[in-house]
Design an enzyme around this catalytic site. Structure first.
Site, PDB file in Angstrom:
ATOM      1  N   SER A  34       0.816  -1.089   0.030  1.00 45.99           N
ATOM      2  CA  SER A  34       0.210   0.024   0.136  1.00 45.99           C
ATOM      3  C   SER A  34       0.939   1.339   0.159  1.00 45.99           C
ATOM      4  CB  SER A  34      -1.090   0.174   1.147  1.00 45.99           C
ATOM      5  OG  SER A  34      -0.302  -0.173   2.383  1.00 45.99           O
ATOM      6  N   ASN A 121      -3.060  -2.187  12.904  1.00 49.75           N
ATOM      7  CA  ASN A 121      -4.320  -1.730  12.875  1.00 49.75           C
ATOM      8  C   ASN A 121      -4.848  -0.665  13.581  1.00 49.75           C
ATOM      9  OD1 ASN A 121      -4.176  -4.265  11.442  1.00 49.75           O
ATOM     10  ND2 ASN A 121      -5.061  -5.629  13.005  1.00 49.75           N
ATOM     11  N   THR A 166     -39.754  24.970 -14.331  1.00 48.40           N
ATOM     12  CA  THR A 166     -39.928  23.497 -14.076  1.00 48.40           C
ATOM     13  C   THR A 166     -40.044  22.759 -15.245  1.00 48.40           C
ATOM     14  OG1 THR A 166     -42.381  23.690 -14.186  1.00 48.40           O
ATOM     15  CG2 THR A 166     -41.338  24.208 -12.153  1.00 48.40           C
ATOM     16  N   HIS A 167     -39.434  21.350 -15.250  1.00 52.24           N
ATOM     17  CA  HIS A 167     -39.395  20.808 -16.467  1.00 52.24           C
ATOM     18  C   HIS A 167     -38.527  21.674 -17.583  1.00 52.24           C
ATOM     19  CE1 HIS A 167     -42.750  18.476 -15.017  1.00 52.24           C
ATOM     20  NE2 HIS A 167     -43.242  19.643 -14.647  1.00 52.24           N
ATOM     21  N   SER A 288     -11.318  26.859 -28.050  1.00 55.02           N
ATOM     22  CA  SER A 288     -11.340  25.434 -28.993  1.00 55.02           C
ATOM     23  C   SER A 288     -10.012  25.469 -29.780  1.00 55.02           C
ATOM     24  CB  SER A 288     -12.559  25.335 -29.975  1.00 55.02           C
ATOM     25  OG  SER A 288     -12.444  24.736 -30.954  1.00 55.02           O
ATOM     26  N   LYS A 294     -15.123  29.654 -30.097  1.00 50.32           N
ATOM     27  CA  LYS A 294     -15.490  29.182 -28.718  1.00 50.32           C
ATOM     28  C   LYS A 294     -15.037  29.561 -27.521  1.00 50.32           C
ATOM     29  CE  LYS A 294     -17.770  25.793 -28.872  1.00 50.32           C
ATOM     30  NZ  LYS A 294     -17.645  24.458 -29.394  1.00 50.32           N
ATOM     31  N   ASN A 296     -15.250  27.596 -24.112  1.00 57.04           N
ATOM     32  CA  ASN A 296     -16.024  26.290 -23.288  1.00 57.04           C
ATOM     33  C   ASN A 296     -16.046  26.294 -22.088  1.00 57.04           C
ATOM     34  OD1 ASN A 296     -16.552  25.289 -26.117  1.00 57.04           O
ATOM     35  ND2 ASN A 296     -14.442  24.516 -26.217  1.00 57.04           N
ATOM     36  N   GLU A 301     -17.775  21.862 -16.492  1.00 51.14           N
ATOM     37  CA  GLU A 301     -18.028  20.893 -16.899  1.00 51.14           C
ATOM     38  C   GLU A 301     -17.266  19.502 -16.121  1.00 51.14           C
ATOM     39  OE1 GLU A 301     -19.145  21.112 -21.673  1.00 51.14           O
ATOM     40  OE2 GLU A 301     -17.104  21.566 -21.051  1.00 51.14           O
ATOM     41  N   TYR A 328     -10.101  -6.178  11.740  1.00 47.73           N
ATOM     42  CA  TYR A 328      -9.403  -5.851  10.486  1.00 47.73           C
ATOM     43  C   TYR A 328      -9.261  -6.862   9.597  1.00 47.73           C
ATOM     44  CZ  TYR A 328      -5.676  -4.121   7.644  1.00 47.73           C
ATOM     45  OH  TYR A 328      -5.141  -3.773   6.498  1.00 47.73           O
ATOM     46  N   GLN A 333      -7.307  -1.919   3.487  1.00 43.99           N
ATOM     47  CA  GLN A 333      -6.350  -1.145   3.024  1.00 43.99           C
ATOM     48  C   GLN A 333      -6.924  -0.447   1.671  1.00 43.99           C
ATOM     49  OE1 GLN A 333      -2.127  -2.761   3.045  1.00 43.99           O
ATOM     50  NE2 GLN A 333      -2.627  -3.047   0.928  1.00 43.99           N
ATOM     51  N   LYS A 336      -8.039   3.547   1.361  1.00 44.50           N
ATOM     52  CA  LYS A 336      -7.518   4.838   1.020  1.00 44.50           C
ATOM     53  C   LYS A 336      -7.466   5.518  -0.239  1.00 44.50           C
ATOM     54  CE  LYS A 336      -4.511   3.422   4.531  1.00 44.50           C
ATOM     55  NZ  LYS A 336      -5.220   2.162   4.440  1.00 44.50           N
TER      56      LYS A 336
HETATM   57  N1  ARG Z   1      -1.352  -1.256   5.091  1.00 44.47           N
HETATM   58  C1  ARG Z   1      -2.321  -1.519   5.956  1.00 44.47           C
HETATM   59  C2  ARG Z   1      -3.719  -0.955   5.753  1.00 44.47           C
HETATM   60  O1  ARG Z   1      -3.653   0.074   5.037  1.00 44.47           O
HETATM   61  C3  ARG Z   1      -1.856  -1.406   7.525  1.00 44.47           C
HETATM   62  C4  ARG Z   1      -2.690  -2.430   8.527  1.00 44.47           C
HETATM   63  C5  ARG Z   1      -2.101  -3.787   8.281  1.00 44.47           C
HETATM   64  N2  ARG Z   1      -2.400  -4.684   8.997  1.00 44.47           N
HETATM   65  C6  ARG Z   1      -2.403  -5.844   9.278  1.00 44.47           C
HETATM   66  N3  ARG Z   1      -2.793  -6.647  10.235  1.00 44.47           N
HETATM   67  N4  ARG Z   1      -1.652  -6.584   8.028  1.00 44.47           N
HETATM   68  O2  ARG Z   1      -4.703  -1.339   6.309  1.00 44.47           O
END
Ligand code: ARG
Length: 476
Positions: A34, A121, A166-167, A288, A294, A296, A301, A328, A333, A336
């Site tokens: 990660s 964790n 409306t509409h 453009s 143009k 834009n 958008e 966990y 993971q 993120k």
């Molecule tokens: N890289 C892991 C995550 O983002 C960290 C936690 C890892 N924990 C484990 N028991 N392997 O979730």
């Protein structure tokens, strides 16, 4: 040092490899890593580690000298990362092990004492909460600015008449100020959602350890307060497996992005030639490469487009979390990337929208002409027949329909019909009707609380200003 991303020099992992005879395969290392994305958490990781080791020192779990050596080492790593960025070595999996490995290089085996009484964790849950808390705060600050800009433009255009739809069909005349204040209301609800998210995020997971807590005499109040949380979390299983705080952020961002997308869509329509209600700022438009005329509305958008990716990020994390057993699991993971992506898109969307609201040039004459063109005061005629001639609304609706048909046939506005023409449709109509048919009269008459009359808009603007000032005072 960290020369390769995907080649392992060690037969087994030095962090957790004790029980393994063979190291992970290349595929295992790659799917496990990660670090390519969680290196964004390095500031939070070092901050939480410093709070943790200070507590370990204060509790006598590590010696003061060891705590100092670890703290100094962490400060040095922070300086290195600030200067050179975070190295990406897949063998070290994630930001937590990357920091610890560097700490070991710097201060030797004493680095291994940092991980006493914690686990990755509770560490990752803590780091990620710190990160999301800042994202919530950024959203709130940006929303305040966008809301304030809406209020200023609404004040400026409290009496500017435009067609209300409306509409997407001309319905009744409204004021531009009223229309802009509608978005102020939406974004004010969004701000409330981010504020609620900040309330709920305010408990610190650190010290929950792997899932069950720890046998060491830690002080969770101390680490919670050092990291600016009000209290520690109350259940270790929940604390290490909870990602509600990330979903709170994504849900609030999704709802807000949907609002921004609707406003972006209106700006795009208004800036189109057939509407001609507005001209978007040069700084937020593009030309453009082939059509010289143009201009834009790309920023608008992309705000509209980004909303899809933000909602997608929210969907992604909801589906990741669905059905995970306590506590966990590595699936988590994957929490993120969607949050990081959504946050940068959302921050940008708010910044772009702020510029568009503040700098768009509105075209009051075009708006007024469009409002006058669509028989937008037909409801006012019907209402007048009810009020002045005591005709039941359904019948008044029918009489008005006849008048609209006649005006269409004569290619004129309702208020341009001759009194004799109107009386031919219904003799109960008299000259007072013209007082109700102008679009100015129409707008001014809609003075019910929350209505579009300029006075109402001014009152809402004044209230909104007071509210924004009060919010600014409260966050100081
Ligand atoms: N890289 C892991 C995550 O983002 C960290 C936690 C890892 N924990 C484990 N028991 N392997 O979730």
């Amino acid at each position: 040092m960290h020369d390769s991303k995907n080649q392992s020099n060690d037969p087994t992992n030095t962090m957790w490899g004790g029980r393994f005879a063979q190291g992970p395969s290349a595929i295992m290392r790659e799917i496990n890593a990660s670090i390519p994305f969680d290196k964004a958490l390095w500031r939070e990781d070092i901050r939480a580690s410093k709070a943790h080791v200070a507590m370990l020192g204060a509790q006598g779990i590590v010696t003061p000298e060891d705590a100092r050596a670890i703290t100094d080492g962490l400060d040095q790593i922070a300086a290195e990362y600030e200067r050179d960025g975070v190295p990406e070595n897949w063998d070290l999996e994630d930001i937590h092990m990357t920091v610890e490995a560097r700490l070991t290089e710097l201060i030797g085996p004493v680095a291994g004492r940092l991980h006493t009484a914690r686990s990755r964790n509770d560490q990752v849950a803590t780091d990620f909460k710190l990160w999301v808390r800042r994202a919530n705060a950024r959203a709130l600050a940006a929303l305040s600015a966008v809301r304030a800009a809406l209020v200023e433009r609404a004040d400026e255009h409290a009496a500017t008449i435009m067609p209300g739809f409306t509409h997407l069909q001309t319905a009744q005349p409204v004021t531009l100020g009223h229309h802009l204040m509608a978005y102020y209301e939406m974004l004010t609800r969004d701000a409330a959602r981010f504020t609620a998210a900040q309330d709920r995020i305010d408990e610190c997971p650190l010290g929950s350890a792997a899932l069950a807590g720890t046998g060491f005499p830690i002080d969770r109040e101390a680490t919670a307060h050092a990291l600016d949380f009000s209290a520690p979390t109350r259940n270790s299983l929940d604390a290490v497996s909870d990602r509600d705080f990330a979903l709170d952020y994504l849900m609030a961002a999704s709802q807000c992005a949907i609002h921004l997308s609707r406003l972006a869509e209106e700006l795009i329509l208004w800036a189109s030639q057939p509407f001609g209600f507005a001209s978007l700022p040069d700084q937020l438009s593009t030309g453009s490469s082939i059509m010289p005329q143009k201009r834009n509305p790309d920023a608008a958008e992309l705000v509209r487009g980004h909303s899809g990716r933000i909602v997608g990020a929210c969907t992604s994390l909801m589906i990741t979390m669905k059905g995970l057993p306590l506590a966990y699991s590595k699936d988590m993971q994957d929490d993120k990337p969607p949050v990081f992506e959504a946050a940068s898109l959302f921050d940008l969307s708010l910044a772009a929208m702020l510029g568009m609201i503040a700098q768009t040039t509105f075209k009051p004459e075009k708006m007024r002409a469009a409002a006058a063109a669509g028989h937008a005061t037909a409801t006012d005629l019907a209402d007048w027949l009810v009020r002045a001639a005591d005709i039941p609304f359904r019948e008044a609706h029918h009489i008005t329909g006849e008048a609209v048909k006649l005006a269409d046939n004569k290619s004129c506005a309702l208020e341009e019909l001759a009194l004799a023409d109107l009386q031919a449709i219904d003799p109960r109509i008299d000259e007072r009707v013209f007082g109700a048919l102008s679009i100015e009269a129409s707008v001014a008459s809609r003075a019910s609380y929350g209505g579009t009359a300029p006075d109402q808009v001014q009152s809402r603007v004044a209230e909104a200003r007071a509210r924004l000032a009060q919010e600014a005072g409260a966050t100081k």
